[in-house]
Scaffold this motif. Structure first.
Motif, PDB file in Angstrom:
ATOM      1  N   ARG A   1     -46.805  -8.629  -8.238  1.00  0.00           N
ATOM      2  CA  ARG A   1     -45.391  -8.301  -8.092  1.00  0.00           C
ATOM      3  C   ARG A   1     -45.002  -8.297  -6.625  1.00  0.00           C
ATOM      4  N   VAL A   2     -45.850  -7.700  -5.820  1.00  0.00           N
ATOM      5  CA  VAL A   2     -45.563  -7.659  -4.387  1.00  0.00           C
ATOM      6  C   VAL A   2     -45.524  -9.079  -3.826  1.00  0.00           C
ATOM      7  N   VAL A   3     -46.447  -9.906  -4.274  1.00  0.00           N
ATOM      8  CA  VAL A   3     -46.448 -11.309  -3.837  1.00  0.00           C
ATOM      9  C   VAL A   3     -45.145 -11.988  -4.255  1.00  0.00           C
ATOM     10  N   SER A   4     -44.732 -11.766  -5.482  1.00  0.00           N
ATOM     11  CA  SER A   4     -43.476 -12.359  -5.955  1.00  0.00           C
ATOM     12  C   SER A   4     -42.318 -11.951  -5.062  1.00  0.00           C
ATOM     13  N   PHE A   5     -42.304 -10.687  -4.727  1.00  0.00           N
ATOM     14  CA  PHE A   5     -41.235 -10.206  -3.861  1.00  0.00           C
ATOM     15  C   PHE A   5     -41.266 -10.903  -2.503  1.00  0.00           C
ATOM     16  N   LEU A   6     -42.448 -10.979  -1.920  1.00  0.00           N
ATOM     17  CA  LEU A   6     -42.577 -11.602  -0.602  1.00  0.00           C
ATOM     18  C   LEU A   6     -42.161 -13.069  -0.648  1.00  0.00           C
ATOM     19  N   LEU A   7     -42.580 -13.768  -1.685  1.00  0.00           N
ATOM     20  CA  LEU A   7     -42.228 -15.183  -1.812  1.00  0.00           C
ATOM     21  C   LEU A   7     -40.722 -15.352  -1.984  1.00  0.00           C
TER      22      LEU A   7
ATOM     23  N   ILE B   1     -43.833  -8.254   8.346  1.00  0.00           N
ATOM     24  CA  ILE B   1     -44.787  -8.992   7.522  1.00  0.00           C
ATOM     25  C   ILE B   1     -44.898 -10.416   8.039  1.00  0.00           C
ATOM     26  N   ARG B   2     -46.115 -10.870   8.165  1.00  0.00           N
ATOM     27  CA  ARG B   2     -46.321 -12.252   8.557  1.00  0.00           C
ATOM     28  C   ARG B   2     -47.120 -12.930   7.446  1.00  0.00           C
ATOM     29  N   ILE B   3     -46.623 -14.042   6.983  1.00  0.00           N
ATOM     30  CA  ILE B   3     -47.323 -14.752   5.914  1.00  0.00           C
ATOM     31  C   ILE B   3     -48.279 -15.762   6.519  1.00  0.00           C
ATOM     32  N   HIS B   4     -49.555 -15.623   6.200  1.00  0.00           N
ATOM     33  CA  HIS B   4     -50.569 -16.495   6.782  1.00  0.00           C
ATOM     34  C   HIS B   4     -50.901 -17.692   5.908  1.00  0.00           C
ATOM     35  N   ASP B   5     -50.908 -17.456   4.612  1.00  0.00           N
ATOM     36  CA  ASP B   5     -51.331 -18.529   3.717  1.00  0.00           C
ATOM     37  C   ASP B   5     -50.413 -18.603   2.500  1.00  0.00           C
ATOM     38  N   LEU B   6     -49.332 -19.350   2.674  1.00  0.00           N
ATOM     39  CA  LEU B   6     -48.325 -19.426   1.626  1.00  0.00           C
ATOM     40  C   LEU B   6     -48.855 -20.057   0.338  1.00  0.00           C
TER      41      LEU B   6
ATOM     42  N   ILE C   1     -51.699 -12.269   4.246  1.00  0.00           N
ATOM     43  CA  ILE C   1     -50.559 -11.817   5.052  1.00  0.00           C
ATOM     44  C   ILE C   1     -51.062 -10.889   6.152  1.00  0.00           C
ATOM     45  N   GLU C   2     -50.141 -10.540   7.039  1.00  0.00           N
ATOM     46  CA  GLU C   2     -50.452  -9.569   8.070  1.00  0.00           C
ATOM     47  C   GLU C   2     -49.367  -8.509   8.008  1.00  0.00           C
TER      48      GLU C   2
END
Lengths: 239, 239
Positions: B159-165, B221-226, B214-215
DNA sequence: CGAGGCATTGAAACCCTTCAATGAGTGTGG
DNA sequence: CCACACTCATTGAAGGGTTTCAATGCCTCG
């Protein structure tokens, strides 16, 4: 179709849903009256038959005249989510009004009849129709948000209660019994809608029956104690 | 306001949200262009300030020009649910279009500016506006359904990933960086939106960082590997 | 009268919540 | 300029509600 039809305009609004229901759903029959005498295409449906599928070119809007339907979305990787159960007076296809294709499946859970609305025709002849449409769209948003609230803040048993109260109120508004109803969907569908496993739904219904709040006999539900059922949802007394 | 504004029309649509985004959100700036030269009432907001509250008489629709907002509903017994985070190009007040009062709170999470749309004026002068409105409403429904799907079928981390994306894609569409973003909401707000406790959100972010996806540095938040982030959401390989 | 779909029930496992304490960042006032 | 207050974020440990897996039973239909 349902137990003991009562007077068509009985409108017992449950506090659980009253705040969410817009004008469109508060009087489900109004659209039908508005459309009297129009050249509508009527379509009869059998159980399990699709009204439309996601990806199909959008023909138009459908007004439910009778029957019981579910709408669902399916993600690319196959995850399914039932987004609602729809009955008389509800519109199917709202969510794709601005798109060339439907984005969800609409499936009959029982025999029923739907009316296809000639959208362009209506926009020209019936200025009032646009308002209805807006109201229906906004109403769907409020309903969705309310269910999000339910799923996000209530436990399994309370979610099932919310569902029963909502369905009871809607059936009641349509002139059917508010204390005796036949669930047209499977436990799996219900669980999917409530974000629960089907076993959890079964156990929740079982516990509600054990408390004497309802009576369960496969898909037939009888509500014994509506006030205490409503009380189930309220937060435990504040200190 | 956000990190490194890029060209305004970059429109990188994430597969996670692409299917759900209607025409209205696909190009958030279009409404602004449509409204150029109109007598709009502009309003500046500070952090924590309300755009409107549930129950207040409805003044109209608000178009977000800048800033970051949340909308939420609150049940009678005090349960709260964040229904969405809104940014430039989004409309606030859609869900109450057919009602005399608002039904949710809209709150600024940061300084920002909103434009009040003279609805009646628009309906007369801009026939195109009605279509926009319909598209925005239908788009909101599709978005809500998609989040219901996410909450109903994914675990905390997903869910958190979905939000970030989703946020990444939306910021990207607005011309901001898609890999570096500042969360304007608290962990509690985020948890509420995702139907998780704030501690669970913290732990999910922590695990994603531990995996090198991510970082996390407080709200930055920094996304490292989309790609791998996207892969997190797909169902485990079918057999 | 099997076959199949659907519902029920039990037991174990697990993910998330809950409770509690600590830490970091921000703003205010002496 | 530093101290205090306050909000928000982090981390740990325990507990619990729901899920998962598996087996059985019921009802309907061909």
């Amino acid at each position: 179709m349902y137990d003991r039809p009562i007077t068509p305009d009985t409108n017992v609004c449950d506090p659980c849903t009253a705040a969410v229901q817009g004008a469109a759903t508060a009087s489900p029959m109004m659209l039908e009256r508005l459309l009297e005498g129009l050249p509508l295409v009527r379509r009869r449906l059998r159980r399990r038959q699709y009204v439309f599928r996601a990806g199909q070119p959008r023909h138009g809007l459908y007004l439910i005249h009778s029957g019981f339907y579910k709408t669902r979305v399916i993600s690319e990787d196959g995850r399914e989510k039932v987004t609602g159960f729809r009955l008389r007076g509800d519109l199917l296809g709202l969510e794709a009004l601005d798109l060339p294709t439907y984005t969800c499946d609409a499936i009959a859970l029982d025999v029923g009849e739907i009316w296809e609305l000639p959208q362009s025709y209506l926009r020209e002849r019936l200025p009032e129709f646009q308002e209805r449409l807006t109201a229906a769209l906004a109403g769907e948003i409020r309903r969705d948000w309310n269910w999000m609230l339910v799923l996000g803040s209530l436990n399994a048993e309370q979610r099932v209660v919310s569902f029963l109260l909502d369905l009871s109120a809607r059936l009641s508004a349509l002139g059917f019994s508010s204390t005796s109803m036949l669930l047209r969907m499977t436990r799996a569908d219900l669980g999917n809608f409530l974000a629960l496993q089907l076993e959890t739904v079964v156990r929740a219904l079982h516990r509600l029956q054990a408390q004497g709040l309802i009576e369960v006999e496969r898909r037939q539900i009888r509500i014994h104690d509506l006030p205490r059922l409503r009380a189930q949802i309220a937060l435990p007394a504040m200190h």
